[in-house]
Structure formats: structure tokens, C-alpha cells
Design a protein around this motif. Structure first.
Motif, PDB file in Angstrom:
ATOM      1  N   CYS A 138       0.821  -1.214   0.000  1.00 40.43           N
ATOM      2  CA  CYS A 138       0.000   0.000   0.000  1.00 40.43           C
ATOM      3  C   CYS A 138       0.851   1.258   0.000  1.00 40.43           C
ATOM      4  CB  CYS A 138      -0.953  -0.013   1.192  1.00 40.43           C
ATOM      5  SG  CYS A 138      -2.206  -1.317   1.087  1.00 40.43           S
ATOM      6  N   MET A 139       1.951   1.239   0.745  1.00 43.79           N
ATOM      7  CA  MET A 139       2.858   2.392   0.737  1.00 43.79           C
ATOM      8  C   MET A 139       3.567   2.523  -0.601  1.00 43.79           C
ATOM      9  SD  MET A 139       2.835   4.216   3.523  1.00 43.79           S
ATOM     10  CE  MET A 139       4.446   4.995   3.630  1.00 43.79           C
ATOM     11  N   ALA A 140       3.987   1.402  -1.170  1.00 44.43           N
ATOM     12  CA  ALA A 140       4.682   1.436  -2.458  1.00 44.43           C
ATOM     13  C   ALA A 140       3.757   1.908  -3.569  1.00 44.43           C
ATOM     14  CB  ALA A 140       5.238   0.061  -2.786  1.00 44.43           C
TER      15      ALA A 140
ATOM     16  N   THR B 274       2.113  13.390  -2.267  1.00 45.22           N
ATOM     17  CA  THR B 274       2.256  14.773  -2.687  1.00 45.22           C
ATOM     18  C   THR B 274       3.317  15.480  -1.846  1.00 45.22           C
ATOM     19  OG1 THR B 274       0.455  15.427  -1.191  1.00 45.22           O
ATOM     20  CG2 THR B 274      -0.126  14.922  -3.465  1.00 45.22           C
ATOM     21  N   ASN B 275       3.656  14.890  -0.722  1.00 40.28           N
ATOM     22  CA  ASN B 275       4.699  15.435   0.149  1.00 40.28           C
ATOM     23  C   ASN B 275       6.061  14.953  -0.352  1.00 40.28           C
ATOM     24  OD1 ASN B 275       6.474  16.141   2.161  1.00 40.28           O
ATOM     25  ND2 ASN B 275       5.137  15.518   3.850  1.00 40.28           N
ATOM     26  N   THR B 276       6.870  15.857  -0.842  1.00 36.27           N
ATOM     27  CA  THR B 276       8.151  15.470  -1.432  1.00 36.27           C
ATOM     28  C   THR B 276       9.124  14.914  -0.397  1.00 36.27           C
ATOM     29  OG1 THR B 276       8.940  17.750  -1.170  1.00 36.27           O
ATOM     30  CG2 THR B 276       7.982  17.150  -3.296  1.00 36.27           C
ATOM     31  N   LYS B 277       8.836  15.114   0.899  1.00 34.76           N
ATOM     32  CA  LYS B 277       9.706  14.583   1.944  1.00 34.76           C
ATOM     33  C   LYS B 277       9.480  13.079   2.152  1.00 34.76           C
ATOM     34  CE  LYS B 277       9.972  18.914   4.569  1.00 34.76           C
ATOM     35  NZ  LYS B 277       9.700  19.567   5.882  1.00 34.76           N
ATOM     36  N   VAL B 278       8.367  12.570   1.601  1.00 37.43           N
ATOM     37  CA  VAL B 278       8.044  11.160   1.778  1.00 37.43           C
ATOM     38  C   VAL B 278       8.636  10.348   0.634  1.00 37.43           C
ATOM     39  CG1 VAL B 278       6.190   9.445   1.872  1.00 37.43           C
ATOM     40  CG2 VAL B 278       5.904  11.674   2.998  1.00 37.43           C
ATOM     41  N   SER B 279       9.365   9.324   0.970  1.00 37.54           N
ATOM     42  CA  SER B 279       9.894   8.417  -0.043  1.00 37.54           C
ATOM     43  C   SER B 279       9.696   6.995   0.453  1.00 37.54           C
ATOM     44  CB  SER B 279      11.372   8.695  -0.303  1.00 37.54           C
ATOM     45  OG  SER B 279      12.130   8.491   0.873  1.00 37.54           O
ATOM     46  N   TYR B 280       9.653   6.042  -0.472  1.00 39.37           N
ATOM     47  CA  TYR B 280       9.465   4.666  -0.072  1.00 39.37           C
ATOM     48  C   TYR B 280      10.367   3.790  -0.917  1.00 39.37           C
ATOM     49  CZ  TYR B 280       7.033   0.951   2.313  1.00 39.37           C
ATOM     50  OH  TYR B 280       6.740  -0.117   3.119  1.00 39.37           O
ATOM     51  N   GLU B 281      11.043   2.869  -0.264  1.00 43.27           N
ATOM     52  CA  GLU B 281      12.105   2.113  -0.924  1.00 43.27           C
ATOM     53  C   GLU B 281      11.625   0.884  -1.682  1.00 43.27           C
ATOM     54  OE1 GLU B 281      14.479  -0.352   1.998  1.00 43.27           O
ATOM     55  OE2 GLU B 281      13.448   0.994   3.398  1.00 43.27           O
ATOM     56  N   TYR B 282      10.409   0.430  -1.435  1.00 43.76           N
ATOM     57  CA  TYR B 282       9.969  -0.818  -2.023  1.00 43.76           C
ATOM     58  C   TYR B 282       9.303  -0.626  -3.382  1.00 43.76           C
ATOM     59  CZ  TYR B 282      10.853  -2.623   2.648  1.00 43.76           C
ATOM     60  OH  TYR B 282      11.433  -2.964   3.835  1.00 43.76           O
ATOM     61  N   ASP B 283       9.376  -1.666  -4.193  1.00 47.93           N
ATOM     62  CA  ASP B 283       8.813  -1.657  -5.535  1.00 47.93           C
ATOM     63  C   ASP B 283       7.377  -2.168  -5.507  1.00 47.93           C
ATOM     64  OD1 ASP B 283       8.432  -3.608  -8.159  1.00 47.93           O
ATOM     65  OD2 ASP B 283       9.323  -1.649  -8.624  1.00 47.93           O
ATOM     66  N   ARG B 284       6.484  -1.436  -6.156  1.00 41.49           N
ATOM     67  CA  ARG B 284       5.054  -1.770  -6.122  1.00 41.49           C
ATOM     68  C   ARG B 284       4.781  -3.174  -6.639  1.00 41.49           C
ATOM     69  NH1 ARG B 284       0.767  -2.235  -9.218  1.00 41.49           N
ATOM     70  NH2 ARG B 284      -1.240  -1.349  -8.595  1.00 41.49           N
TER      71      ARG B 284
ATOM     72  N   GLU C  66       6.795  -5.703  -7.018  1.00 43.66           N
ATOM     73  CA  GLU C  66       7.432  -6.723  -6.186  1.00 43.66           C
ATOM     74  C   GLU C  66       6.603  -6.991  -4.929  1.00 43.66           C
ATOM     75  OE1 GLU C  66      11.555  -7.272  -3.602  1.00 43.66           O
ATOM     76  OE2 GLU C  66      11.541  -5.961  -5.368  1.00 43.66           O
ATOM     77  N   GLU C  67       6.099  -5.910  -4.310  1.00 45.30           N
ATOM     78  CA  GLU C  67       5.291  -6.081  -3.101  1.00 45.30           C
ATOM     79  C   GLU C  67       3.954  -6.746  -3.416  1.00 45.30           C
ATOM     80  OE1 GLU C  67       6.474  -5.697  -0.131  1.00 45.30           O
ATOM     81  OE2 GLU C  67       8.347  -4.993  -1.014  1.00 45.30           O
ATOM     82  N   LEU C  68       3.376  -6.420  -4.567  1.00 37.03           N
ATOM     83  CA  LEU C  68       2.125  -7.066  -4.959  1.00 37.03           C
ATOM     84  C   LEU C  68       2.349  -8.554  -5.192  1.00 37.03           C
ATOM     85  CD1 LEU C  68      -0.874  -6.854  -5.661  1.00 37.03           C
ATOM     86  CD2 LEU C  68      -0.207  -6.272  -8.008  1.00 37.03           C
ATOM     87  N   ASN C  69       3.472  -8.877  -5.797  1.00 39.91           N
ATOM     88  CA  ASN C  69       3.789 -10.273  -6.048  1.00 39.91           C
ATOM     89  C   ASN C  69       3.928 -11.054  -4.735  1.00 39.91           C
ATOM     90  OD1 ASN C  69       4.510 -12.389  -8.015  1.00 39.91           O
ATOM     91  ND2 ASN C  69       6.454 -12.375  -6.915  1.00 39.91           N
ATOM     92  N   LYS C  70       4.494 -10.428  -3.712  1.00 45.53           N
ATOM     93  CA  LYS C  70       4.617 -11.086  -2.406  1.00 45.53           C
ATOM     94  C   LYS C  70       3.236 -11.426  -1.842  1.00 45.53           C
ATOM     95  CE  LYS C  70       8.939  -8.850  -0.941  1.00 45.53           C
ATOM     96  NZ  LYS C  70       9.535  -7.902   0.037  1.00 45.53           N
ATOM     97  N   LEU C  71       2.283 -10.507  -2.041  1.00 45.86           N
ATOM     98  CA  LEU C  71       0.923 -10.761  -1.563  1.00 45.86           C
ATOM     99  C   LEU C  71       0.279 -11.919  -2.320  1.00 45.86           C
ATOM    100  CD1 LEU C  71      -0.501  -7.135  -1.134  1.00 45.86           C
ATOM    101  CD2 LEU C  71       0.594  -8.589   0.589  1.00 45.86           C
ATOM    102  N   ILE C  72       0.476 -11.951  -3.626  1.00 45.45           N
ATOM    103  CA  ILE C  72      -0.094 -13.013  -4.454  1.00 45.45           C
ATOM    104  C   ILE C  72       0.459 -14.373  -4.043  1.00 45.45           C
ATOM    105  CG2 ILE C  72      -0.215 -13.954  -6.795  1.00 45.45           C
ATOM    106  CD1 ILE C  72      -0.139 -11.022  -7.804  1.00 45.45           C
ATOM    107  N   VAL C  73       1.776 -14.458  -3.951  1.00 46.99           N
ATOM    108  CA  VAL C  73       2.429 -15.724  -3.608  1.00 46.99           C
ATOM    109  C   VAL C  73       2.111 -16.137  -2.166  1.00 46.99           C
ATOM    110  CG1 VAL C  73       4.673 -16.861  -3.330  1.00 46.99           C
ATOM    111  CG2 VAL C  73       4.262 -15.373  -5.294  1.00 46.99           C
ATOM    112  N   GLY C  74       2.143 -15.157  -1.253  1.00 49.34           N
ATOM    113  CA  GLY C  74       1.869 -15.454   0.149  1.00 49.34           C
ATOM    114  C   GLY C  74       0.447 -15.918   0.376  1.00 49.34           C
TER     115      GLY C  74
END
Length: 264
Positions: A162-164, A169-179, A181-189
Motif C-alpha cells: 500500500c505504501m509502495a 504529494t509530500n516530497t519529503k516522503v519516499s518509499y524504498e519498495y517496488d510496487r 514486487e510487493e504485490l507479487n509477495k501478496l499473491i504468492v503469500g
């Protein structure tokens, strides 16, 4: 087989957050729970935290008497919470990690590292007669360990996806994970948990947009959603906010699993 219609558990914690911010008697999470059920919610979820920052003991006691669908009590695996659960006897208990300094639950239980303790705790929790769920990350080792200690249900932490997937809109917010890749983890899990015979739920960070991809994963039978619904309700009303989430979940389910090749 996964349910045709995904079930919605409405978390009313943040109604209590608003109440506690001013120390008033309103808004009442018990009233919000009734509205959620009228709007079609399948379950009411509350997290009774050790520091009682939002939901209070009184809320859980009244909800046990008034909820007509299913009451899901989220709680830490402590002696205090076990005593409360034995007294309240909710329909479902979800064991979650808990840190006092966190703003909201951050990540899932480490079942692998706490295998023996959680297995023993679950055996004691069974005395409540509740269905037992564990809130875990979409990690295959955690999923296998959950099945090994007898969890009937796993609620997979969807927060990283969800974060990925968020558009900040806040330029100070960044997230290191790939969307993707994270979706794939949910599918497989989710698929692995279902193969192991557990009911699979999803929770954390889900909103009206990202739920489309998550609900498209057929193994997810149940969704526990709170913040997005409460935020939406502040603008359009609680019943409408719940109905709109149910519609979004069904829309996602109807579109089918995103990129079936990710199952490989």
C-alpha cells in the motif's frame, strides 16, 4: 475455495481516536459499528491496545453485546489480554505485534522467532472458543510457521504494498519498495496460506484505490479496513463510506488476479 464475495471487516479504532483526542463521550465506536453493519459489513474489528490509546475496555464489552455479525478482537499476546479475551469471548481473536511508540501496527508477528511461545499462547486462547488469526508479513517462512502452530486464519500485512502503491504529494516522503514486487509477495503469500488450509485475510494501509489490486487476488477472503473508511466517512457519512468500500472490493474481485504470471 475462496469466497465469491470478499468479506469486509470494518475497524472502528479511529472513531475512538477522535473521541479520545478531546476526552468526550463521542463519537462512539459502538454506534459506528452498528452503522457499518447496516451498510453491509461482515465483521467489526477493534484493537484493544495495552496503552488504551483509542479503544477502551468499555467499548469491547458493549460491542460484544451489540455486534450482530462477528467481533474480531485484535490484541497482543499478553496475560492481560488473555484474561480480557476469556471474559469477552469474541468471535475471532487476531494476535498482533504491539509497540507503545508506534503510530500504528508496524509489520507482522515474527512467528518463526516466537514459535514455541505463540504455540503455547494459542492453546490457551482456544479456551475462548474464538477463531484464531495471526497478523503476519507476506513471508513464506512466517506463513508456514503460522500453519504449524495451528492458526486457522492469517491476516497478511499489506502495508508495504500500500505504501509502495501510494501517490505522495509530500516530497519529503519516499518509499524504498517496488510496487510490483510487493504485490507479487501478496499473491504468492496468499496462495501459499490457502494451500496450507488457512483462511486468508488482508489488512493494513488498504484504501479505496489500492484495494482494487488486493481484492483481485482470489485467495484473500476477508479484508480488515479502518483508517480509509473513517477518513472517507468524515466527508460522506459512515454508511456510504462502508458501502463504497464494499463496492470497490467487489470491483477488484471481478477484474481477476493482476498479472497471473506473477504466480510462477
Amino acid at each position: 475455495m475462496p469466497s465469491i464475495r470478499p468479506r469486509l471487516g470494518v475497524n472502528v479504532d479511529h472513531i475512538a481516536t477522535i473521541r479520545q483526542a478531546r476526552g468526550t463521550l463521542y463519537p462512539d465506536p459502538v454506534f459506528a459499528a452498528s452503522l457499518a453493519e447496516l451498510a453491509g459489513a461482515d465483521q467489526i474489528t477493534v484493537h484493544l491496545r495495552e496503552d488504551r490509546r483509542h479503544i477502551q475496555d468499555r467499548d469491547v464489552e458493549i460491542l460484544r453485546r451489540t455486534v450482530t455479525t462477528r467481533l474480531n478482537l485484535e490484541m497482543a499476546a499478553t496475560e492481560e489480554m488473555l484474561k480480557i479475551a476469556l471474559d469477552i469471548r469474541p468471535d475471532m481473536i487476531t494476535l498482533v505485534p504491539e509497540k507503545r511508540e508506534e503510530q500504528t501496527t508496524e509489520g507482522g508477528l515474527s512467528v518463526v522467532d516466537n514459535h514455541k511461545r505463540l504455540a503455547e499462547y494459542i492453546e490457551r486462547v482456544r479456551e475462548t472458543g474464538a477463531h484464531i488469526s495471526l497478523f503476519i508479513d507476506p513471508d513464506l517462512a512466517q506463513i508456514e510457521a503460522s500453519a504449524d502452530i495451528g492458526a486457522e486464519i492469517v491476516e497478511i500485512h499489506t502495508g508495504d504494498f500500500c505504501m509502495a502503491a501510494a501517490e505522495f504529494t509530500n516530497t519529503k516522503v519516499s518509499y524504498e519498495y517496488d510496487r510490483d514486487e510487493e504485490l507479487n509477495k501478496l499473491i504468492v503469500g496468499a496462495r501459499k496460506a490457502a494451500q496450507l488450509g488457512m483462511t486468508v485475510a488482508a489488512g493494513h494501509g488498504i484504501d479505496y484505490k489500492n484495494v482494487l489490486d488486493i481484492a483481485a487476488i482470489p485467495e484473500f477472503e476477508e479484508f480488515n479496513i479502518g483508517h480509509a473508511i473513517v477518513a472517507r466517512a468524515s466527508l460522506v457519512g459512515f454508511e456510504r463510506a462502508v458501502r463504497e468500500m464494499i463496492d470497490a472490493m467487489q470491483l477488484g474481485r471481478n477484474q481477476g488476479t493482476p498479472d497471473e504470471t506473477r504466480h510462477a
